[in-house]
Scaffold this motif. Structure first.
Motif, mmCIF file in Angstrom:
data_model
loop_
_atom_site.group_PDB
_atom_site.id
_atom_site.type_symbol
_atom_site.label_atom_id
_atom_site.label_comp_id
_atom_site.label_asym_id
_atom_site.label_seq_id
_atom_site.Cartn_x
_atom_site.Cartn_y
_atom_site.Cartn_z
ATOM 1 N N TYR A 24 -20.218 23.398 -19.787
ATOM 2 C CA TYR A 24 -20.346 22.659 -18.530
ATOM 3 C C TYR A 24 -21.744 22.838 -17.941
ATOM 4 O O TYR A 24 -22.393 21.869 -17.551
ATOM 5 C CB TYR A 24 -19.278 23.141 -17.560
ATOM 6 C CG TYR A 24 -19.299 22.502 -16.201
ATOM 7 C CD1 TYR A 24 -19.457 21.130 -16.037
ATOM 8 C CD2 TYR A 24 -19.144 23.274 -15.061
ATOM 9 C CE1 TYR A 24 -19.458 20.545 -14.780
ATOM 10 C CE2 TYR A 24 -19.132 22.711 -13.806
ATOM 11 C CZ TYR A 24 -19.299 21.348 -13.669
ATOM 12 O OH TYR A 24 -19.296 20.776 -12.426
ATOM 13 N N GLU A 32 -27.433 15.630 -16.319
ATOM 14 C CA GLU A 32 -27.605 15.388 -14.880
ATOM 15 C C GLU A 32 -28.798 16.197 -14.369
ATOM 16 O O GLU A 32 -28.645 17.118 -13.560
ATOM 17 C CB GLU A 32 -26.330 15.796 -14.125
ATOM 18 C CG GLU A 32 -25.106 14.974 -14.432
ATOM 19 C CD GLU A 32 -25.106 13.613 -13.772
ATOM 20 O OE1 GLU A 32 -26.037 13.303 -13.000
ATOM 21 O OE2 GLU A 32 -24.165 12.855 -14.039
ATOM 22 N N THR A 64 -22.119 11.709 -12.208
ATOM 23 C CA THR A 64 -21.610 10.411 -12.663
ATOM 24 C C THR A 64 -21.438 10.340 -14.172
ATOM 25 O O THR A 64 -20.735 9.458 -14.655
ATOM 26 C CB THR A 64 -22.564 9.286 -12.218
ATOM 27 O OG1 THR A 64 -23.867 9.573 -12.723
ATOM 28 C CG2 THR A 64 -22.615 9.182 -10.704
ATOM 29 N N ASP A 65 -22.051 11.235 -14.893
ATOM 30 C CA ASP A 65 -21.956 11.221 -16.342
ATOM 31 C C ASP A 65 -20.538 11.611 -16.770
ATOM 32 O O ASP A 65 -19.992 12.611 -16.305
ATOM 33 C CB ASP A 65 -22.965 12.198 -16.951
ATOM 34 C CG ASP A 65 -23.073 12.034 -18.444
ATOM 35 O OD1 ASP A 65 -23.764 11.103 -18.876
ATOM 36 O OD2 ASP A 65 -22.446 12.829 -19.165
ATOM 37 N N LYS A 66 -19.948 10.803 -17.650
ATOM 38 C CA LYS A 66 -18.563 11.034 -18.058
ATOM 39 C C LYS A 66 -18.401 12.345 -18.809
ATOM 40 O O LYS A 66 -17.372 13.020 -18.681
ATOM 41 C CB LYS A 66 -18.058 9.875 -18.911
ATOM 42 C CG LYS A 66 -17.889 8.606 -18.125
ATOM 43 C CD LYS A 66 -17.354 7.491 -18.987
ATOM 44 C CE LYS A 66 -17.246 6.233 -18.143
ATOM 45 N NZ LYS A 66 -16.696 5.120 -18.895
ATOM 46 N N ARG A 67 -19.404 12.728 -19.585
ATOM 47 C CA ARG A 67 -19.317 13.989 -20.324
ATOM 48 C C ARG A 67 -19.291 15.175 -19.366
ATOM 49 O O ARG A 67 -18.520 16.122 -19.556
ATOM 50 C CB ARG A 67 -20.489 14.122 -21.287
ATOM 51 C CG ARG A 67 -20.437 13.116 -22.426
ATOM 52 C CD ARG A 67 -21.720 13.117 -23.177
ATOM 53 N NE ARG A 67 -22.719 12.414 -22.355
ATOM 54 C CZ ARG A 67 -23.809 11.836 -22.825
ATOM 55 N NH1 ARG A 67 -24.089 11.921 -24.098
ATOM 56 N NH2 ARG A 67 -24.644 11.216 -22.032
ATOM 57 N N CYS A 69 -18.300 15.130 -16.215
ATOM 58 C CA CYS A 69 -17.022 15.112 -15.502
ATOM 59 C C CYS A 69 -15.894 15.645 -16.376
ATOM 60 O O CYS A 69 -15.040 16.401 -15.905
ATOM 61 C CB CYS A 69 -16.703 13.697 -15.029
ATOM 62 S SG CYS A 69 -17.851 13.069 -13.792
ATOM 63 N N ARG A 70 -15.890 15.272 -17.637
ATOM 64 C CA ARG A 70 -14.849 15.751 -18.564
ATOM 65 C C ARG A 70 -14.962 17.263 -18.752
ATOM 66 O O ARG A 70 -13.953 17.978 -18.748
ATOM 67 C CB ARG A 70 -14.993 15.040 -19.903
ATOM 68 C CG ARG A 70 -13.834 15.238 -20.823
ATOM 69 C CD ARG A 70 -13.902 14.391 -22.076
ATOM 70 N NE ARG A 70 -14.858 13.297 -22.040
ATOM 71 C CZ ARG A 70 -15.946 13.225 -22.819
ATOM 72 N NH1 ARG A 70 -16.202 14.152 -23.687
ATOM 73 N NH2 ARG A 70 -16.772 12.201 -22.726
#
Length: 100
Positions: A24, A32, A64-67, A69-70
């Motif tokens: 993370y 980011e 905002t990046d999906k990776r 957030c996941r």
């Protein structure tokens, strides 16, 4: 035998949480960079502190990046699983020693 299993599971859950946390942090740093800059480009020991501080959480909510957030969701799940396991072992130990 039971103690070995308990310690093995504890180590497994802790390793899972540490790996999720590391991934993370690296994802935020890589995908980011604006948020990483807003956090002040924390170094080694300051990274976890910046990610749990009030200002840090406010910045991280804007990811905002999906990776990212996941990985944030996986990080939270791994941390919760580790904490729940520790609490479960402590409560089970208390009950065991209370009635034995």
């Amino acid at each position: 035998m039971i103690i070995t299993i308990v310690i093995f599971l504890w180590a497994l859950f802790m390793a899972r949480a540490v790996i999720a946390e590391y991934k993370y942090y690296q994802a935020v740093k890589m995908f980011e960079p604006e948020i990483w800059q807003a956090l002040g480009q924390p170094k080694f020991l300051m990274i976890p502190i910046m990610f749990v501080s009030r200002d840090g959480l406010n910045h991280l909510k804007g990811a905002t990046d999906k990776r990212v957030c996941r990985l944030a969701i996986k990080h939270r799940q791994a941390g919760k699983l580790f904490i729940f396991y520790v609490v479960f072992v402590l409560l089970a130990s208390i009950v065991f020693f209370k009635f034995s």
